[in-house]
Write an enzyme that holds these catalytic residues in place. Sequence first.
Site, PDB file in Angstrom:
ATOM      1  N   TYR A 168       0.816  -1.218   0.000  1.00 24.92           N
ATOM      2  CA  TYR A 168       0.000   0.000   0.000  1.00 24.92           C
ATOM      3  C   TYR A 168       0.850   1.269   0.000  1.00 24.92           C
ATOM      4  O   TYR A 168       0.336   2.361  -0.241  1.00 24.92           O
ATOM      5  CB  TYR A 168      -0.946   0.033   1.221  1.00 24.92           C
ATOM      6  CG  TYR A 168      -1.962  -1.098   1.251  1.00 24.92           C
ATOM      7  CD1 TYR A 168      -2.121  -1.972   0.170  1.00 24.92           C
ATOM      8  CD2 TYR A 168      -2.767  -1.306   2.359  1.00 24.92           C
ATOM      9  CE1 TYR A 168      -3.039  -3.003   0.208  1.00 24.92           C
ATOM     10  CE2 TYR A 168      -3.701  -2.337   2.395  1.00 24.92           C
ATOM     11  CZ  TYR A 168      -3.820  -3.183   1.318  1.00 24.92           C
ATOM     12  OH  TYR A 168      -4.735  -4.211   1.354  1.00 24.92           O
ATOM     13  N   LYS A 217       3.934 -15.255   2.697  1.00 25.82           N
ATOM     14  CA  LYS A 217       3.822 -16.040   1.453  1.00 25.82           C
ATOM     15  C   LYS A 217       5.264 -16.367   1.027  1.00 25.82           C
ATOM     16  O   LYS A 217       5.716 -16.003  -0.066  1.00 25.82           O
ATOM     17  CB  LYS A 217       3.060 -15.198   0.407  1.00 25.82           C
ATOM     18  CG  LYS A 217       2.646 -15.941  -0.840  1.00 25.82           C
ATOM     19  CD  LYS A 217       1.524 -16.937  -0.609  1.00 25.82           C
ATOM     20  CE  LYS A 217       1.221 -17.706  -1.892  1.00 25.82           C
ATOM     21  NZ  LYS A 217       0.353 -18.864  -1.683  1.00 25.82           N
ATOM     22  N   ASP A 249      -2.562 -18.178   2.513  1.00 26.19           N
ATOM     23  CA  ASP A 249      -3.744 -18.878   1.989  1.00 26.19           C
ATOM     24  C   ASP A 249      -4.232 -19.913   2.998  1.00 26.19           C
ATOM     25  O   ASP A 249      -5.438 -20.073   3.238  1.00 26.19           O
ATOM     26  CB  ASP A 249      -3.476 -19.503   0.606  1.00 26.19           C
ATOM     27  CG  ASP A 249      -2.074 -20.064   0.469  1.00 26.19           C
ATOM     28  OD1 ASP A 249      -1.252 -19.863   1.391  1.00 26.19           O
ATOM     29  OD2 ASP A 249      -1.782 -20.724  -0.538  1.00 26.19           O
ATOM     30  N   ASP A 273      -4.796  -6.652   6.315  1.00 28.20           N
ATOM     31  CA  ASP A 273      -6.023  -5.958   5.946  1.00 28.20           C
ATOM     32  C   ASP A 273      -7.136  -6.995   5.732  1.00 28.20           C
ATOM     33  O   ASP A 273      -8.249  -6.890   6.271  1.00 28.20           O
ATOM     34  CB  ASP A 273      -5.748  -5.175   4.647  1.00 28.20           C
ATOM     35  CG  ASP A 273      -6.875  -4.235   4.273  1.00 28.20           C
ATOM     36  OD1 ASP A 273      -7.820  -4.124   5.050  1.00 28.20           O
ATOM     37  OD2 ASP A 273      -6.793  -3.626   3.186  1.00 28.20           O
ATOM     38  N   ASP A 277     -10.202  -8.428   8.692  1.00 31.62           N
ATOM     39  CA  ASP A 277     -11.640  -8.343   8.393  1.00 31.62           C
ATOM     40  C   ASP A 277     -12.299  -9.716   8.485  1.00 31.62           C
ATOM     41  O   ASP A 277     -13.425  -9.846   8.977  1.00 31.62           O
ATOM     42  CB  ASP A 277     -11.869  -7.761   6.988  1.00 31.62           C
ATOM     43  CG  ASP A 277     -12.022  -6.248   7.041  1.00 31.62           C
ATOM     44  OD1 ASP A 277     -11.680  -5.664   8.091  1.00 31.62           O
ATOM     45  OD2 ASP A 277     -12.468  -5.653   6.048  1.00 31.62           O
TER      46      ASP A 277
END
Length: 382
Positions: A168, A217, A249, A273, A277
Amino acid sequence: MDPEYKKKIPGFKSMGSWRVKEMEYTIAAISGDGIGPEIVREAKKVLDKIGQKYGHKFNYEDVLMGGISIDTYGVPLTDEALETAKKSDAVLLGAVGGNVGNSRWYDVAPNLRPEAGLLAIRKGLNLFANIRPAYLYNDLAGACPLKKEIIGDGFDMVIVRELTGGLYFGERHTETVDGVEQATDTLVYSEKEIRRVAIKAFEIAMKRKKKVTSVDKANVLDSSRLWRKVVAEVAKDYPEVTLENMLVDNCAMQLVMNPRQFDVILTENMFGDILSDEASMITGSIGMLSSASLNESKFGLYEPSHGSAPDIAGKDIANPIATILSAAMMLRFSFDLDKEADAIEDAVRKVLAEGYRTVDIMDEGKKQVGTTEMGNLICERI
Ligand code: NAD
């Protein structure tokens, strides 16, 4: 006593001696917009009750941010407001923003909209670690979308997300190559950025069940391989804490298959992020979720995970618990007042166990109360 060390202890500046137990803290209180003023008022009430009971004093410096600051000063956050926040011992925030489709606050450039105040304050205070607990209250288990056999006796985890680096914040551009548009985003992490957020995660784990799951990852990304290496180095300083690495994942699956395995999840900005959530969703109740954003010292900004809910503002029906629990996080993380934070969390559990509910978590046979009454009930049980 090293005078520099004293300066780092919130409240110490107003004290004369180590023997003084009563502490005084200055809190920058940002009510913001929508339900913000109602929920911050209740959180202050609860803090004041804690102050009375345990002999601390909380002073509030009211700071304007968001739509109310736009109306007053023409910008979502003034330099003076940021300075007041910087000088405080911690920041308590309600929420900012209005009805996006139907408000004059949104007829301007993005950097002048209410939410720009949030980004400016996070950047101005260098808040690089976002902490979001996802806790399932026994009494609200019905709101959890997972099956009973998965929930068991509930789950209690904290997500520590890096907030100021990664994808980001990397360089990005869109260009046309041979007549075809292509866009590039870059994901950069330095050792320093990884180390400081990893330290936060391990420190938090030390106050909990002493387990960190670091999510990356590393089978694909270089940044994740560096992440894994630095986290392993930090782990050596916390021999009591168990470190586990998990691919993102897999983590997304594990959160809904077996959320009880997690204590502290540590991860980078974009993965955090998404995962935070997902973790909030499985608790089923947005009005209950607190959060904190911390910088290198113990300083932090504490706010509910939800927004300003303009649809219910001013009706005395908003759930103040997420903000009240954010105030408890402030006591725990910024002021090291663990006993006092426990008292707030216990009071919330008691009120729920006695069947009191705001409209968002209302269930058959329970007693519906408004914002003010919920705050009062929690105060009475402290
Ligand atoms: P929201 O979280 O404000 O509301 C979503 C839904 O949940 C609404 O129906 C609302 O009534 C309900 N809700 C939220 N908090 C509640 C509470 N404490 N008690 C009872 N019900 C509650 O999200 P939104 O509608 O997408 O956004 C509204 C505004 O808030 C927008 O301007 C958005 O930009 C802003 N926002 C601000 C923050 C922040 O200040 N950190 C975060 C998210 C959204």
